[in-house]
Design an enzyme around this catalytic site. Sequence first.
Site, PDB file in Angstrom:
ATOM      1  N   TYR A 290      31.002 -56.328 -61.408  1.00 40.81           N
ATOM      2  CA  TYR A 290      29.792 -56.101 -62.203  1.00 40.81           C
ATOM      3  C   TYR A 290      28.971 -54.871 -61.809  1.00 40.81           C
ATOM      4  O   TYR A 290      28.589 -54.072 -62.657  1.00 40.81           O
ATOM      5  CB  TYR A 290      28.885 -57.345 -62.094  1.00 40.81           C
ATOM      6  CG  TYR A 290      27.478 -57.089 -62.569  1.00 40.81           C
ATOM      7  CD1 TYR A 290      27.200 -57.018 -63.939  1.00 40.81           C
ATOM      8  CD2 TYR A 290      26.435 -56.876 -61.669  1.00 40.81           C
ATOM      9  CE1 TYR A 290      25.916 -56.756 -64.390  1.00 40.81           C
ATOM     10  CE2 TYR A 290      25.154 -56.607 -62.115  1.00 40.81           C
ATOM     11  CZ  TYR A 290      24.889 -56.548 -63.476  1.00 40.81           C
ATOM     12  OH  TYR A 290      23.629 -56.272 -63.919  1.00 40.81           O
TER      13      TYR A 290
ATOM     14  N   ASN B 198      20.702 -50.429 -48.385  1.00 46.36           N
ATOM     15  CA  ASN B 198      21.260 -51.308 -49.406  1.00 46.36           C
ATOM     16  C   ASN B 198      21.990 -52.425 -48.686  1.00 46.36           C
ATOM     17  O   ASN B 198      22.836 -52.169 -47.853  1.00 46.36           O
ATOM     18  CB  ASN B 198      22.236 -50.523 -50.307  1.00 46.36           C
ATOM     19  CG  ASN B 198      23.056 -51.422 -51.234  1.00 46.36           C
ATOM     20  OD1 ASN B 198      24.203 -51.159 -51.511  1.00 46.36           O
ATOM     21  ND2 ASN B 198      22.466 -52.486 -51.721  1.00 46.36           N
ATOM     22  N   GLY B 199      21.655 -53.661 -49.011  1.00 46.33           N
ATOM     23  CA  GLY B 199      22.307 -54.805 -48.370  1.00 46.33           C
ATOM     24  C   GLY B 199      21.281 -55.810 -47.899  1.00 46.33           C
ATOM     25  O   GLY B 199      20.085 -55.647 -48.153  1.00 46.33           O
TER      26      GLY B 199
ATOM     27  N   CYS C 220      30.779 -65.313 -53.491  1.00 44.45           N
ATOM     28  CA  CYS C 220      30.072 -65.794 -54.682  1.00 44.45           C
ATOM     29  C   CYS C 220      30.986 -66.638 -55.567  1.00 44.45           C
ATOM     30  O   CYS C 220      30.512 -67.464 -56.341  1.00 44.45           O
ATOM     31  CB  CYS C 220      29.457 -64.630 -55.462  1.00 44.45           C
ATOM     32  SG  CYS C 220      30.605 -63.286 -55.814  1.00 44.45           S
TER      33      CYS C 220
ATOM     34  N   CYS D 244      20.599 -52.430 -54.368  1.00 47.48           N
ATOM     35  CA  CYS D 244      19.949 -51.133 -54.282  1.00 47.48           C
ATOM     36  C   CYS D 244      20.985 -50.028 -54.288  1.00 47.48           C
ATOM     37  O   CYS D 244      22.164 -50.271 -54.099  1.00 47.48           O
ATOM     38  CB  CYS D 244      19.152 -51.006 -52.988  1.00 47.48           C
ATOM     39  SG  CYS D 244      17.779 -52.143 -52.904  1.00 47.48           S
TER      40      CYS D 244
ATOM     41  N   GLY E 253      19.446 -50.247 -59.292  1.00 43.14           N
ATOM     42  CA  GLY E 253      18.082 -50.693 -59.014  1.00 43.14           C
ATOM     43  C   GLY E 253      17.080 -50.010 -59.900  1.00 43.14           C
ATOM     44  O   GLY E 253      17.056 -48.783 -59.979  1.00 43.14           O
TER      45      GLY E 253
END
Length: 479
Positions: A258, A118-119, A452, A13, A44
Amino acid sequence: MGNELEKHWRDECGVFGIYLRDPTAPNEAARDTYFGLYALQHRGQESAGIAVASGDRIVLHKAMGLVSEVFSPEVLDGLTGNVAVGHVRYSTTGSSHPVNAQPLVFRYLKGMVALAHNGNLVNAGELYLRLANLGSVFQTTTDSEVIVNLLARYAQDSLEDALAKSMIDIKGAYALVIMTENKLIGMRDPLGIRPLCLGRRGDSFILASESCAFYTIGAEFVRDVEPGEIVVIDENGLRSIHPLGSEEVAHCIFEYVYLARPDSVIDGINVNRFRRAMGRQLAREMKVEADIVIAVPDSGTTAALGFAEESGIRFEEGLIKNRYIGRTFIQPTQKMRDLGVRLKLNPVEEAVKGKRVIMVDDSIVRGTTSKQIVRMLRDAGAVEVHMAVASPPTQYSCFYGIDTSAREELIAAKMDVGGIREFIGADSLYYLSEEGMFAAAGRIKGNFCAACFNGRYPIPIPQTGRIDKDNFERTGGGC
Ligand code: AMP
């Protein structure tokens, strides 16, 4: 890690907030927020919302869709007040529900509050149960509402103290922008996983997920909100609170890989410079002869330029992106996703025909995009297609707010590099090494969360954070 948990806790977001000291028009705060959200739209595209405060009330408008679709000039005219918060929310399968759009606006003992998040909280399930047992009721399936309910529990305290107490309770990643009827507050998680920065235009202060939003509204970047910091902005100016005194940081490296825009600077690192350095490093690591370097636009472009620079191989525009198609990730089914790539990208035959092509992208998630692009390039006459990925294999799910999808969908979690190369049909496939990625950052490893890529989660993911689906279906996560 449970699949249930993995499936339902992913979102990305963008958040924005502004406190105007001397507005020049009744809807100036809303208009600035609108343009700020426009600059953050890449974070978003599922829903957008703006809440505006004017001293004694908060008005809200939010809906599903892009910022340009959700707000008309008439709607913006109705959003009057000198403080505003805004939110854009990303889609995940099954979570497309208007009720999960933000900001959340609520009334509690001390007045009205709007919150944009956001999160992802990793212990929202546990907190949800605790609060629900105490009698809290929930309207959304977002973990952001857990924060709202915690604040209401601490209503005897000032909002700042309530936030400081909540910081002890909530575990995970969050960049919060909160507004009362006359204050703007920013709060960032203790490890600084999600970005949040502070800007200024004259006497007015602005908070945003990324600094690119400041430029759009004619404001200047002041600094990042620090990990674990709460900034309070009101008629007395700005003050800062550090309730936990945290020292360690773990900035999300995937923001640089990204998510963020290349024209943003996050935690002192210029995204453009970092991405270009990753491309250059990849060129040093990857020894392949080719005629041209192309990018998968837009997210692969910066790294591809770095790659071309370092390798001396000419950069060509080999793929054209249709800018009017949203991200393919947004499509909930595989069939739609497959079609999505073709809608979004077209090969430039003239550029690739008869060429040995190195195609640079920032990451491979499921492998669907790369597979189709390799096919497209071959159909357009490329004689060799070598895929260069400007980050290491994405092998682990993110629980802190990036939609890297469930682990069983991550191709690198299922196959080795050889298997992935075969799946996407490329002549060769190279990933940037983990050391190479950190070297490109020019900072010590310890400053980043790279879970990740390496599975080292800086905040443990409690199993108790798991949501009982019948009880509370968390199809949205906090975002
Ligand atoms: P895939 O087809 O699943 O391998 O998708 C790979 C493409 O998705 C790459 O071009 C990436 O730029 C992009 N991508 C990577 N991470 C994400 C994410 N979290 N959300 C949306 N798109 C992503």
